[in-house]
Design a protein around this motif. Structure first.
Motif, PDB file in Angstrom:
ATOM      1  N   GLY A  19       0.812  -1.210   0.000  1.00  0.00           N
ATOM      2  CA  GLY A  19       0.000   0.000   0.000  1.00  0.00           C
ATOM      3  C   GLY A  19       0.845   1.260   0.000  1.00  0.00           C
ATOM      4  N   LEU A  20       1.851   1.303   0.881  1.00  0.00           N
ATOM      5  CA  LEU A  20       2.699   2.492   0.958  1.00  0.00           C
ATOM      6  C   LEU A  20       3.610   2.595  -0.261  1.00  0.00           C
ATOM      7  CD1 LEU A  20       3.279   4.923   2.753  1.00  0.00           C
ATOM      8  CD2 LEU A  20       5.139   3.627   3.792  1.00  0.00           C
ATOM      9  N   ILE A  21       4.081   1.466  -0.765  1.00  0.00           N
ATOM     10  CA  ILE A  21       4.894   1.484  -1.984  1.00  0.00           C
ATOM     11  C   ILE A  21       4.105   2.123  -3.130  1.00  0.00           C
ATOM     12  CG2 ILE A  21       5.945   0.038  -3.770  1.00  0.00           C
ATOM     13  CD1 ILE A  21       6.660  -1.958  -1.523  1.00  0.00           C
ATOM     14  N   ALA A  22       2.853   1.709  -3.278  1.00  0.00           N
ATOM     15  CA  ALA A  22       2.019   2.271  -4.348  1.00  0.00           C
ATOM     16  C   ALA A  22       1.799   3.760  -4.141  1.00  0.00           C
ATOM     17  CB  ALA A  22       0.683   1.529  -4.393  1.00  0.00           C
ATOM     18  N   ARG A  23       1.583   4.151  -2.902  1.00  0.00           N
ATOM     19  CA  ARG A  23       1.322   5.571  -2.615  1.00  0.00           C
ATOM     20  C   ARG A  23       2.525   6.433  -2.989  1.00  0.00           C
ATOM     21  NH1 ARG A  23       0.074   8.173   3.357  1.00  0.00           N
ATOM     22  NH2 ARG A  23      -0.159  10.331   2.663  1.00  0.00           N
ATOM     23  N   PHE A  24       3.731   6.015  -2.590  1.00  0.00           N
ATOM     24  CA  PHE A  24       4.923   6.797  -2.905  1.00  0.00           C
ATOM     25  C   PHE A  24       5.186   6.823  -4.410  1.00  0.00           C
ATOM     26  CE2 PHE A  24       5.976   7.264   1.468  1.00  0.00           C
ATOM     27  CZ  PHE A  24       6.976   8.235   1.536  1.00  0.00           C
ATOM     28  N   GLU A  25       4.991   5.679  -5.066  1.00  0.00           N
ATOM     29  CA  GLU A  25       5.341   5.610  -6.477  1.00  0.00           C
ATOM     30  C   GLU A  25       4.280   6.231  -7.368  1.00  0.00           C
ATOM     31  OE1 GLU A  25       6.361   1.532  -7.191  1.00  0.00           O
ATOM     32  OE2 GLU A  25       8.316   1.742  -6.202  1.00  0.00           O
ATOM     33  N   GLU A  26       3.024   6.228  -6.925  1.00  0.00           N
ATOM     34  CA  GLU A  26       1.961   6.793  -7.756  1.00  0.00           C
ATOM     35  C   GLU A  26       1.808   8.297  -7.534  1.00  0.00           C
ATOM     36  OE1 GLU A  26      -1.488   4.472  -6.877  1.00  0.00           O
ATOM     37  OE2 GLU A  26      -0.636   2.627  -7.728  1.00  0.00           O
ATOM     38  N   GLU A  27       1.892   8.724  -6.273  1.00  0.00           N
ATOM     39  CA  GLU A  27       1.744  10.162  -6.016  1.00  0.00           C
ATOM     40  C   GLU A  27       2.993  10.918  -6.448  1.00  0.00           C
ATOM     41  OE1 GLU A  27       0.311  11.158  -2.133  1.00  0.00           O
ATOM     42  OE2 GLU A  27      -1.128   9.512  -2.094  1.00  0.00           O
ATOM     43  N   GLY A  28       4.156  10.357  -6.161  1.00  0.00           N
ATOM     44  CA  GLY A  28       5.400  10.890  -6.712  1.00  0.00           C
ATOM     45  C   GLY A  28       5.914  12.183  -6.125  1.00  0.00           C
ATOM     46  N   ASP A  29       5.171  12.828  -5.220  1.00  0.00           N
ATOM     47  CA  ASP A  29       5.627  14.115  -4.696  1.00  0.00           C
ATOM     48  C   ASP A  29       5.757  14.124  -3.173  1.00  0.00           C
ATOM     49  OD1 ASP A  29       2.970  13.930  -4.062  1.00  0.00           O
ATOM     50  OD2 ASP A  29       2.429  15.951  -4.719  1.00  0.00           O
ATOM     51  N   ILE A  30       5.781  12.932  -2.546  1.00  0.00           N
ATOM     52  CA  ILE A  30       5.949  12.867  -1.093  1.00  0.00           C
ATOM     53  C   ILE A  30       7.435  12.976  -0.778  1.00  0.00           C
ATOM     54  CG2 ILE A  30       5.585  11.509   0.996  1.00  0.00           C
ATOM     55  CD1 ILE A  30       3.316  10.063  -0.440  1.00  0.00           C
ATOM     56  N   ALA A  31       7.835  14.019  -0.061  1.00  0.00           N
ATOM     57  CA  ALA A  31       9.237  14.226   0.291  1.00  0.00           C
ATOM     58  C   ALA A  31       9.581  13.642   1.651  1.00  0.00           C
ATOM     59  CB  ALA A  31       9.560  15.715   0.277  1.00  0.00           C
TER      60      ALA A  31
END
Length: 308
Positions: free
Chosen positions: A153-165
């Motif tokens: 779930g978190l992998i998808a969120r980071f890779e799909e949203e792309g702007d989480i620093a």
């Protein structure tokens, strides 16, 4: 001798990493289930009871369910990568450098340490045991991890949203790692834990800041470093560094590793220190630790299949 191994949860991040490390090893024969069989309780039960070793890469409740599927007279030896059994009676904490390789080798039930606790305990537990740092101090832990530690779930969120620093979490201060940190470090109080996630797939830094001058019984930073070096002198996966670098980095393409590196930093006056561990959250913090325990339990080379 060839041992059968069933990875329950083999399609998850940790399960896939473990399978990669066991690939091609003649000592182990991996039991593989189809998608339909993985969802069939009877197939899982049969596999769990047939295997010489079962490695559970499951959510906590599913891990408890898997253990309950084992027959009373089952000879299956279990390594649980979830949080479910890390402080449970009858389970050995799967950190050979802390509990002893022979203890893990003889265990029937092994609970894999959490990734953050691995860094925390590698730094603090030997120093508290040696009475160089107090057990009755309220320690804090600042840590950052690659996003793979959060699962699919978190992998998808980071890779799909792309702007989480930067993602800071655990704001309720009741993180599930606290119990194993407190118990295995022998502390009077649970630490204050501040975890965060950064946009790197793997890797982590775990830091314990110390106000040495405020502690009643704290040793100097040099003595802390010397004790860690002595303690891990025969631990091939642990390096205690003598240098004090100006910065420590995690890179977005951090390579896979089953090692852990430790530093003791201090100011010139010796009033403050920072204990820092760097490791791979999927390596020594998860899959690598499970394979290390499996090697010991099966009587194999402890470093076989590890990335050292």
């Amino acid at each position: 001798m060839t041992y059968t191994v069933f990875i329950d949860g083999a399609e998850g991040t940790t399960g896939l990493e473990i399978a990669q490390r066991l690939e091609g090893r003649a000592e182990f024969d991996i039991i593989r289930l189809s998608d339909a069989e993985r969802k069939d309780p009877d197939c899982r039960r049969t596999s769990l009871n047939f295997a010489d070793f079962a490695i559970l890469c499951l959510p906590d409740d599913a891990a408890r369910e898997a253990v309950a599927m084992l027959d009373a007279d089952s000879g299956t030896r279990v390594i649980d990568a979830s949080t479910a059994h890390r402080t449970a009676p009858g389970w050995i904490y799967g950190f050979p450098e802390l509990v002893g390789p022979s203890v893990v080798a003889g265990a029937k039930r092994v609970a894999n340490p959490g990734c953050y606790p691995t860094g925390f305990l590698a730094l603090l537990a030997p120093l508290v045991r040696a009475k160089l740092l107090p057990r009755d101090w309220s320690y804090s832990v600042n840590a950052v991890s690659g996003y793979s530690g959060g699962g699919k779930g978190l992998i998808a969120r980071f890779e799909e949203e792309g702007d989480i620093a930067f993602r800071s979490y655990g704001m309720s201060l009741d993180h599930k790692h606290l119990a194993e940190m407190q118990k295995n470090a022998g502390l009077q109080y649970p630490p204050v834990f501040a975890p965060a996630v950064v946009p790197a797939f793997r890797g982590m830094l775990v830091e314990i800041p110390l106000g040495l001058s405020a502690m009643r019984t704290a040793a100097s930073a040099d003595k802390l470093r010397a004790e860690l070096a002595r303690y891990y002198a025969d631990a091939p996966l642990v390096t205690v560094h003598e240098d004090r670098p100006a910065e420590l980095l995690l890179r977005a393409d951090e390579p896979a590793s089953d090692r852990i590196d430790l530093w003791v930093m201090a100011d010139e006056a010796g009033t403050s220190a920072r204990l820092v561990a760097r490791l791979d959250n999927l390596g020594k913090g998860a899959a690598g630790a499970a394979v290390q325990s499996l090697n010991l339990m099966a009587g194999c080379d402890p470093l076989a299949g590890l990335r050292v």
